[in-house]
Scaffold this motif. Structure first.
Motif, PDB file in Angstrom:
ATOM      1  N   ARG A   7       0.830  -1.203   0.000  1.00 15.36           N
ATOM      2  CA  ARG A   7       0.000   0.000   0.000  1.00 15.36           C
ATOM      3  C   ARG A   7       0.870   1.260   0.000  1.00 15.36           C
ATOM      4  NH1 ARG A   7      -4.971   0.756   4.087  1.00 15.36           N
ATOM      5  NH2 ARG A   7      -5.733  -0.846   2.645  1.00 15.36           N
ATOM      6  N   LEU A   8       0.587   2.140  -0.951  1.00 17.22           N
ATOM      7  CA  LEU A   8       1.157   3.481  -0.949  1.00 17.22           C
ATOM      8  C   LEU A   8       0.121   4.434  -0.388  1.00 17.22           C
ATOM      9  CD1 LEU A   8       2.930   4.013  -4.420  1.00 17.22           C
ATOM     10  CD2 LEU A   8       3.943   3.296  -2.266  1.00 17.22           C
ATOM     11  N   GLU A   9       0.510   5.221   0.585  1.00 15.32           N
ATOM     12  CA  GLU A   9      -0.349   6.278   1.114  1.00 15.32           C
ATOM     13  C   GLU A   9       0.211   7.596   0.604  1.00 15.32           C
ATOM     14  OE1 GLU A   9      -0.316   5.707   5.322  1.00 15.32           O
ATOM     15  OE2 GLU A   9      -1.676   3.986   5.232  1.00 15.32           O
ATOM     16  N   THR A  68       9.233  13.027   0.379  1.00 10.60           N
ATOM     17  CA  THR A  68       9.332  12.519   1.745  1.00 10.60           C
ATOM     18  C   THR A  68       8.715  11.135   1.788  1.00 10.60           C
ATOM     19  OG1 THR A  68       9.152  14.770   2.617  1.00 10.60           O
ATOM     20  CG2 THR A  68       8.772  12.964   4.153  1.00 10.60           C
ATOM     21  N   VAL A  69       9.525  10.129   2.105  1.00  7.41           N
ATOM     22  CA  VAL A  69       9.061   8.743   2.139  1.00  7.41           C
ATOM     23  C   VAL A  69       9.150   8.237   3.572  1.00  7.41           C
ATOM     24  CG1 VAL A  69       9.348   6.425   1.203  1.00  7.41           C
ATOM     25  CG2 VAL A  69       9.904   8.415  -0.221  1.00  7.41           C
ATOM     26  N   ASN A  70       7.995   7.924   4.129  1.00  6.31           N
ATOM     27  CA  ASN A  70       7.917   7.503   5.534  1.00  6.31           C
ATOM     28  C   ASN A  70       8.686   8.441   6.451  1.00  6.31           C
ATOM     29  OD1 ASN A  70       6.331   5.391   4.677  1.00  6.31           O
ATOM     30  ND2 ASN A  70       7.493   3.811   5.753  1.00  6.31           N
ATOM     31  N   GLY A  71       8.503   9.736   6.187  1.00  5.71           N
ATOM     32  CA  GLY A  71       9.060  10.764   7.054  1.00  5.71           C
ATOM     33  C   GLY A  71      10.465  11.203   6.731  1.00  5.71           C
ATOM     34  N   GLU A  72      11.133  10.587   5.734  1.00  6.28           N
ATOM     35  CA  GLU A  72      12.511  10.931   5.411  1.00  6.28           C
ATOM     36  C   GLU A  72      12.602  11.453   3.983  1.00  6.28           C
ATOM     37  OE1 GLU A  72      14.862   7.463   5.971  1.00  6.28           O
ATOM     38  OE2 GLU A  72      14.755   7.529   8.160  1.00  6.28           O
ATOM     39  N   GLY A  85       9.214  -3.522   3.876  1.00  7.04           N
ATOM     40  CA  GLY A  85       8.524  -4.738   4.269  1.00  7.04           C
ATOM     41  C   GLY A  85       7.159  -4.865   3.632  1.00  7.04           C
ATOM     42  N   THR A  86       6.167  -5.022   4.472  1.00  8.69           N
ATOM     43  CA  THR A  86       4.791  -5.163   3.977  1.00  8.69           C
ATOM     44  C   THR A  86       4.074  -3.821   3.888  1.00  8.69           C
ATOM     45  OG1 THR A  86       3.990  -5.598   6.230  1.00  8.69           O
ATOM     46  CG2 THR A  86       4.598  -7.506   4.874  1.00  8.69           C
ATOM     47  N   GLY A  87       4.793  -2.730   4.214  1.00 12.00           N
ATOM     48  CA  GLY A  87       4.190  -1.405   4.119  1.00 12.00           C
ATOM     49  C   GLY A  87       3.412  -1.029   5.358  1.00 12.00           C
ATOM     50  N   PRO A  88       2.626   0.019   5.272  1.00 13.01           N
ATOM     51  CA  PRO A  88       2.453   0.872   4.095  1.00 13.01           C
ATOM     52  C   PRO A  88       3.645   1.819   3.889  1.00 13.01           C
ATOM     53  CG  PRO A  88       1.190   1.782   5.905  1.00 13.01           C
ATOM     54  CD  PRO A  88       1.786   0.480   6.401  1.00 13.01           C
ATOM     55  N   VAL A  89       3.700   2.408   2.689  1.00  9.17           N
ATOM     56  CA  VAL A  89       4.724   3.393   2.357  1.00  9.17           C
ATOM     57  C   VAL A  89       4.037   4.741   2.173  1.00  9.17           C
ATOM     58  CG1 VAL A  89       6.556   4.048   0.763  1.00  9.17           C
ATOM     59  CG2 VAL A  89       6.101   1.617   1.199  1.00  9.17           C
ATOM     60  N   ARG A  90       4.377   5.689   3.031  1.00  9.23           N
ATOM     61  CA  ARG A  90       3.752   7.009   2.994  1.00  9.23           C
ATOM     62  C   ARG A  90       4.607   7.952   2.155  1.00  9.23           C
ATOM     63  NH1 ARG A  90       4.169   7.777   7.774  1.00  9.23           N
ATOM     64  NH2 ARG A  90       5.606   9.540   7.981  1.00  9.23           N
ATOM     65  N   VAL A  91       4.027   8.540   1.129  1.00 14.13           N
ATOM     66  CA  VAL A  91       4.759   9.428   0.225  1.00 14.13           C
ATOM     67  C   VAL A  91       4.153  10.829   0.294  1.00 14.13           C
ATOM     68  CG1 VAL A  91       5.657   9.763  -2.101  1.00 14.13           C
ATOM     69  CG2 VAL A  91       5.127   7.449  -1.297  1.00 14.13           C
TER      70      VAL A  91
END
Length: 242
Positions: A7-9, A68-72, A85-91
């Motif tokens: 999942r991409l958020e 910014t990917v997962n805060g970085e 891993g299994t996510g999610p990945v926040r963009v």
């Protein structure tokens, strides 16, 4: 066999129409060779064509796909979905910059800061374009080569707590670029008028996050600290240079 997904958020925001950004979830294929940028391209091509983001070379050279990917702050072309891993990945868009739409930020202030440090060879008594060749030794090249590797991705600006709080701060990439020319044996400028004031090197609190975020190992934190010494000597000994 069903293909594994992640999942991409993704932050969606249209200034003037939306009150605030919202995270919209999308399921994309989880493939070992897919970067976050591939996931975003899948969303735009297959799921939602209205998604806006920047990209160009897909090879970590142009610097345009910084987000910014997962805060970085990361280059999405070199950040792989399997890292999460299994996510999610926040963009989300890069922090510290006005958002134009979705993941696209306004870079006009950044470009103005880069141009302010005179990012070209300055030769006294010579007018551009310079046509004379000036040979350099390998050691002279090594003196500034590291700072010339910057791809203007702006990750260091997004990671910098000073720039996020004070947009007038010249910023790590611009200072590193100035040092690239200051340390070039062919250059005759020292850019003290741009670098030696409160909103330039003296505004840096040396947190070092700019260097941690840099995908090209430019080490802008080192460039800033080196010029602080130059600026201090120049202030005490006005006739000294570099």
């Amino acid at each position: 066999m069903t293909e594994e997904s992640i999942r991409l958020e993704v932050a969606r925001y249209r200034p003037g129409q939306d009150e605030e950004p919202v995270l919209v979830p999308y399921e994309v294929p989880l493939r070992p060779d897919w970067a976050v940028l591939d996931g975003l391209a899948y969303v735009k091509d297959r799921l939602d064509g209205t998604l806006s983001f920047r990209w160009s070379c897909r090879m970590g050279i142009c610097g345009s796909c910084g987000m910014t990917v997962n805060g970085e702050p990361r280059l999405t072309c070199g950040t792989f979905l399997t890292e999460y891993g299994t996510g999610p990945v926040r963009v989300e868009p890069l922090k510290g910059f006005p958002v134009i739409r979705d993941l696209v930020v306004d870079i006009e202030d950044f470009l103005a800061k880069l141009s302010s440090v005179r990012p070209w060879l300055v030769r006294e008594g010579e007018e551009p374009p310079l046509t004379t060749e000036y040979a350099q030794t390998p050691a002279q090249l090594d003196a500034y080569k590291q700072y010339s590797m910057c791809v203007n991705c702006m990750l260091c600006y997004s990671a910098c707590p000073v720039y996020v709080l004070d947009p007038d701060f010249l910023g790590p990439a611009a200072i590193a670029l100035a040092q690239r020319y200051n340390l070039d044996s062919r250059d005759m400028d020292d850019r003290f008028d741009v670098l030696g004031h409160e909103d330039a090197v003296w505004g840096c609190t040396f947190v070092g996050e700019c260097t941690n975020a840099c995908p090209k190992h430019v080490d802008p934190a080192e460039a800033i600290q080196r010029y602080k010494l130059t600026a201090a000597l120049r202030s005490v000994l006005p006739w000294s240079r570099r």
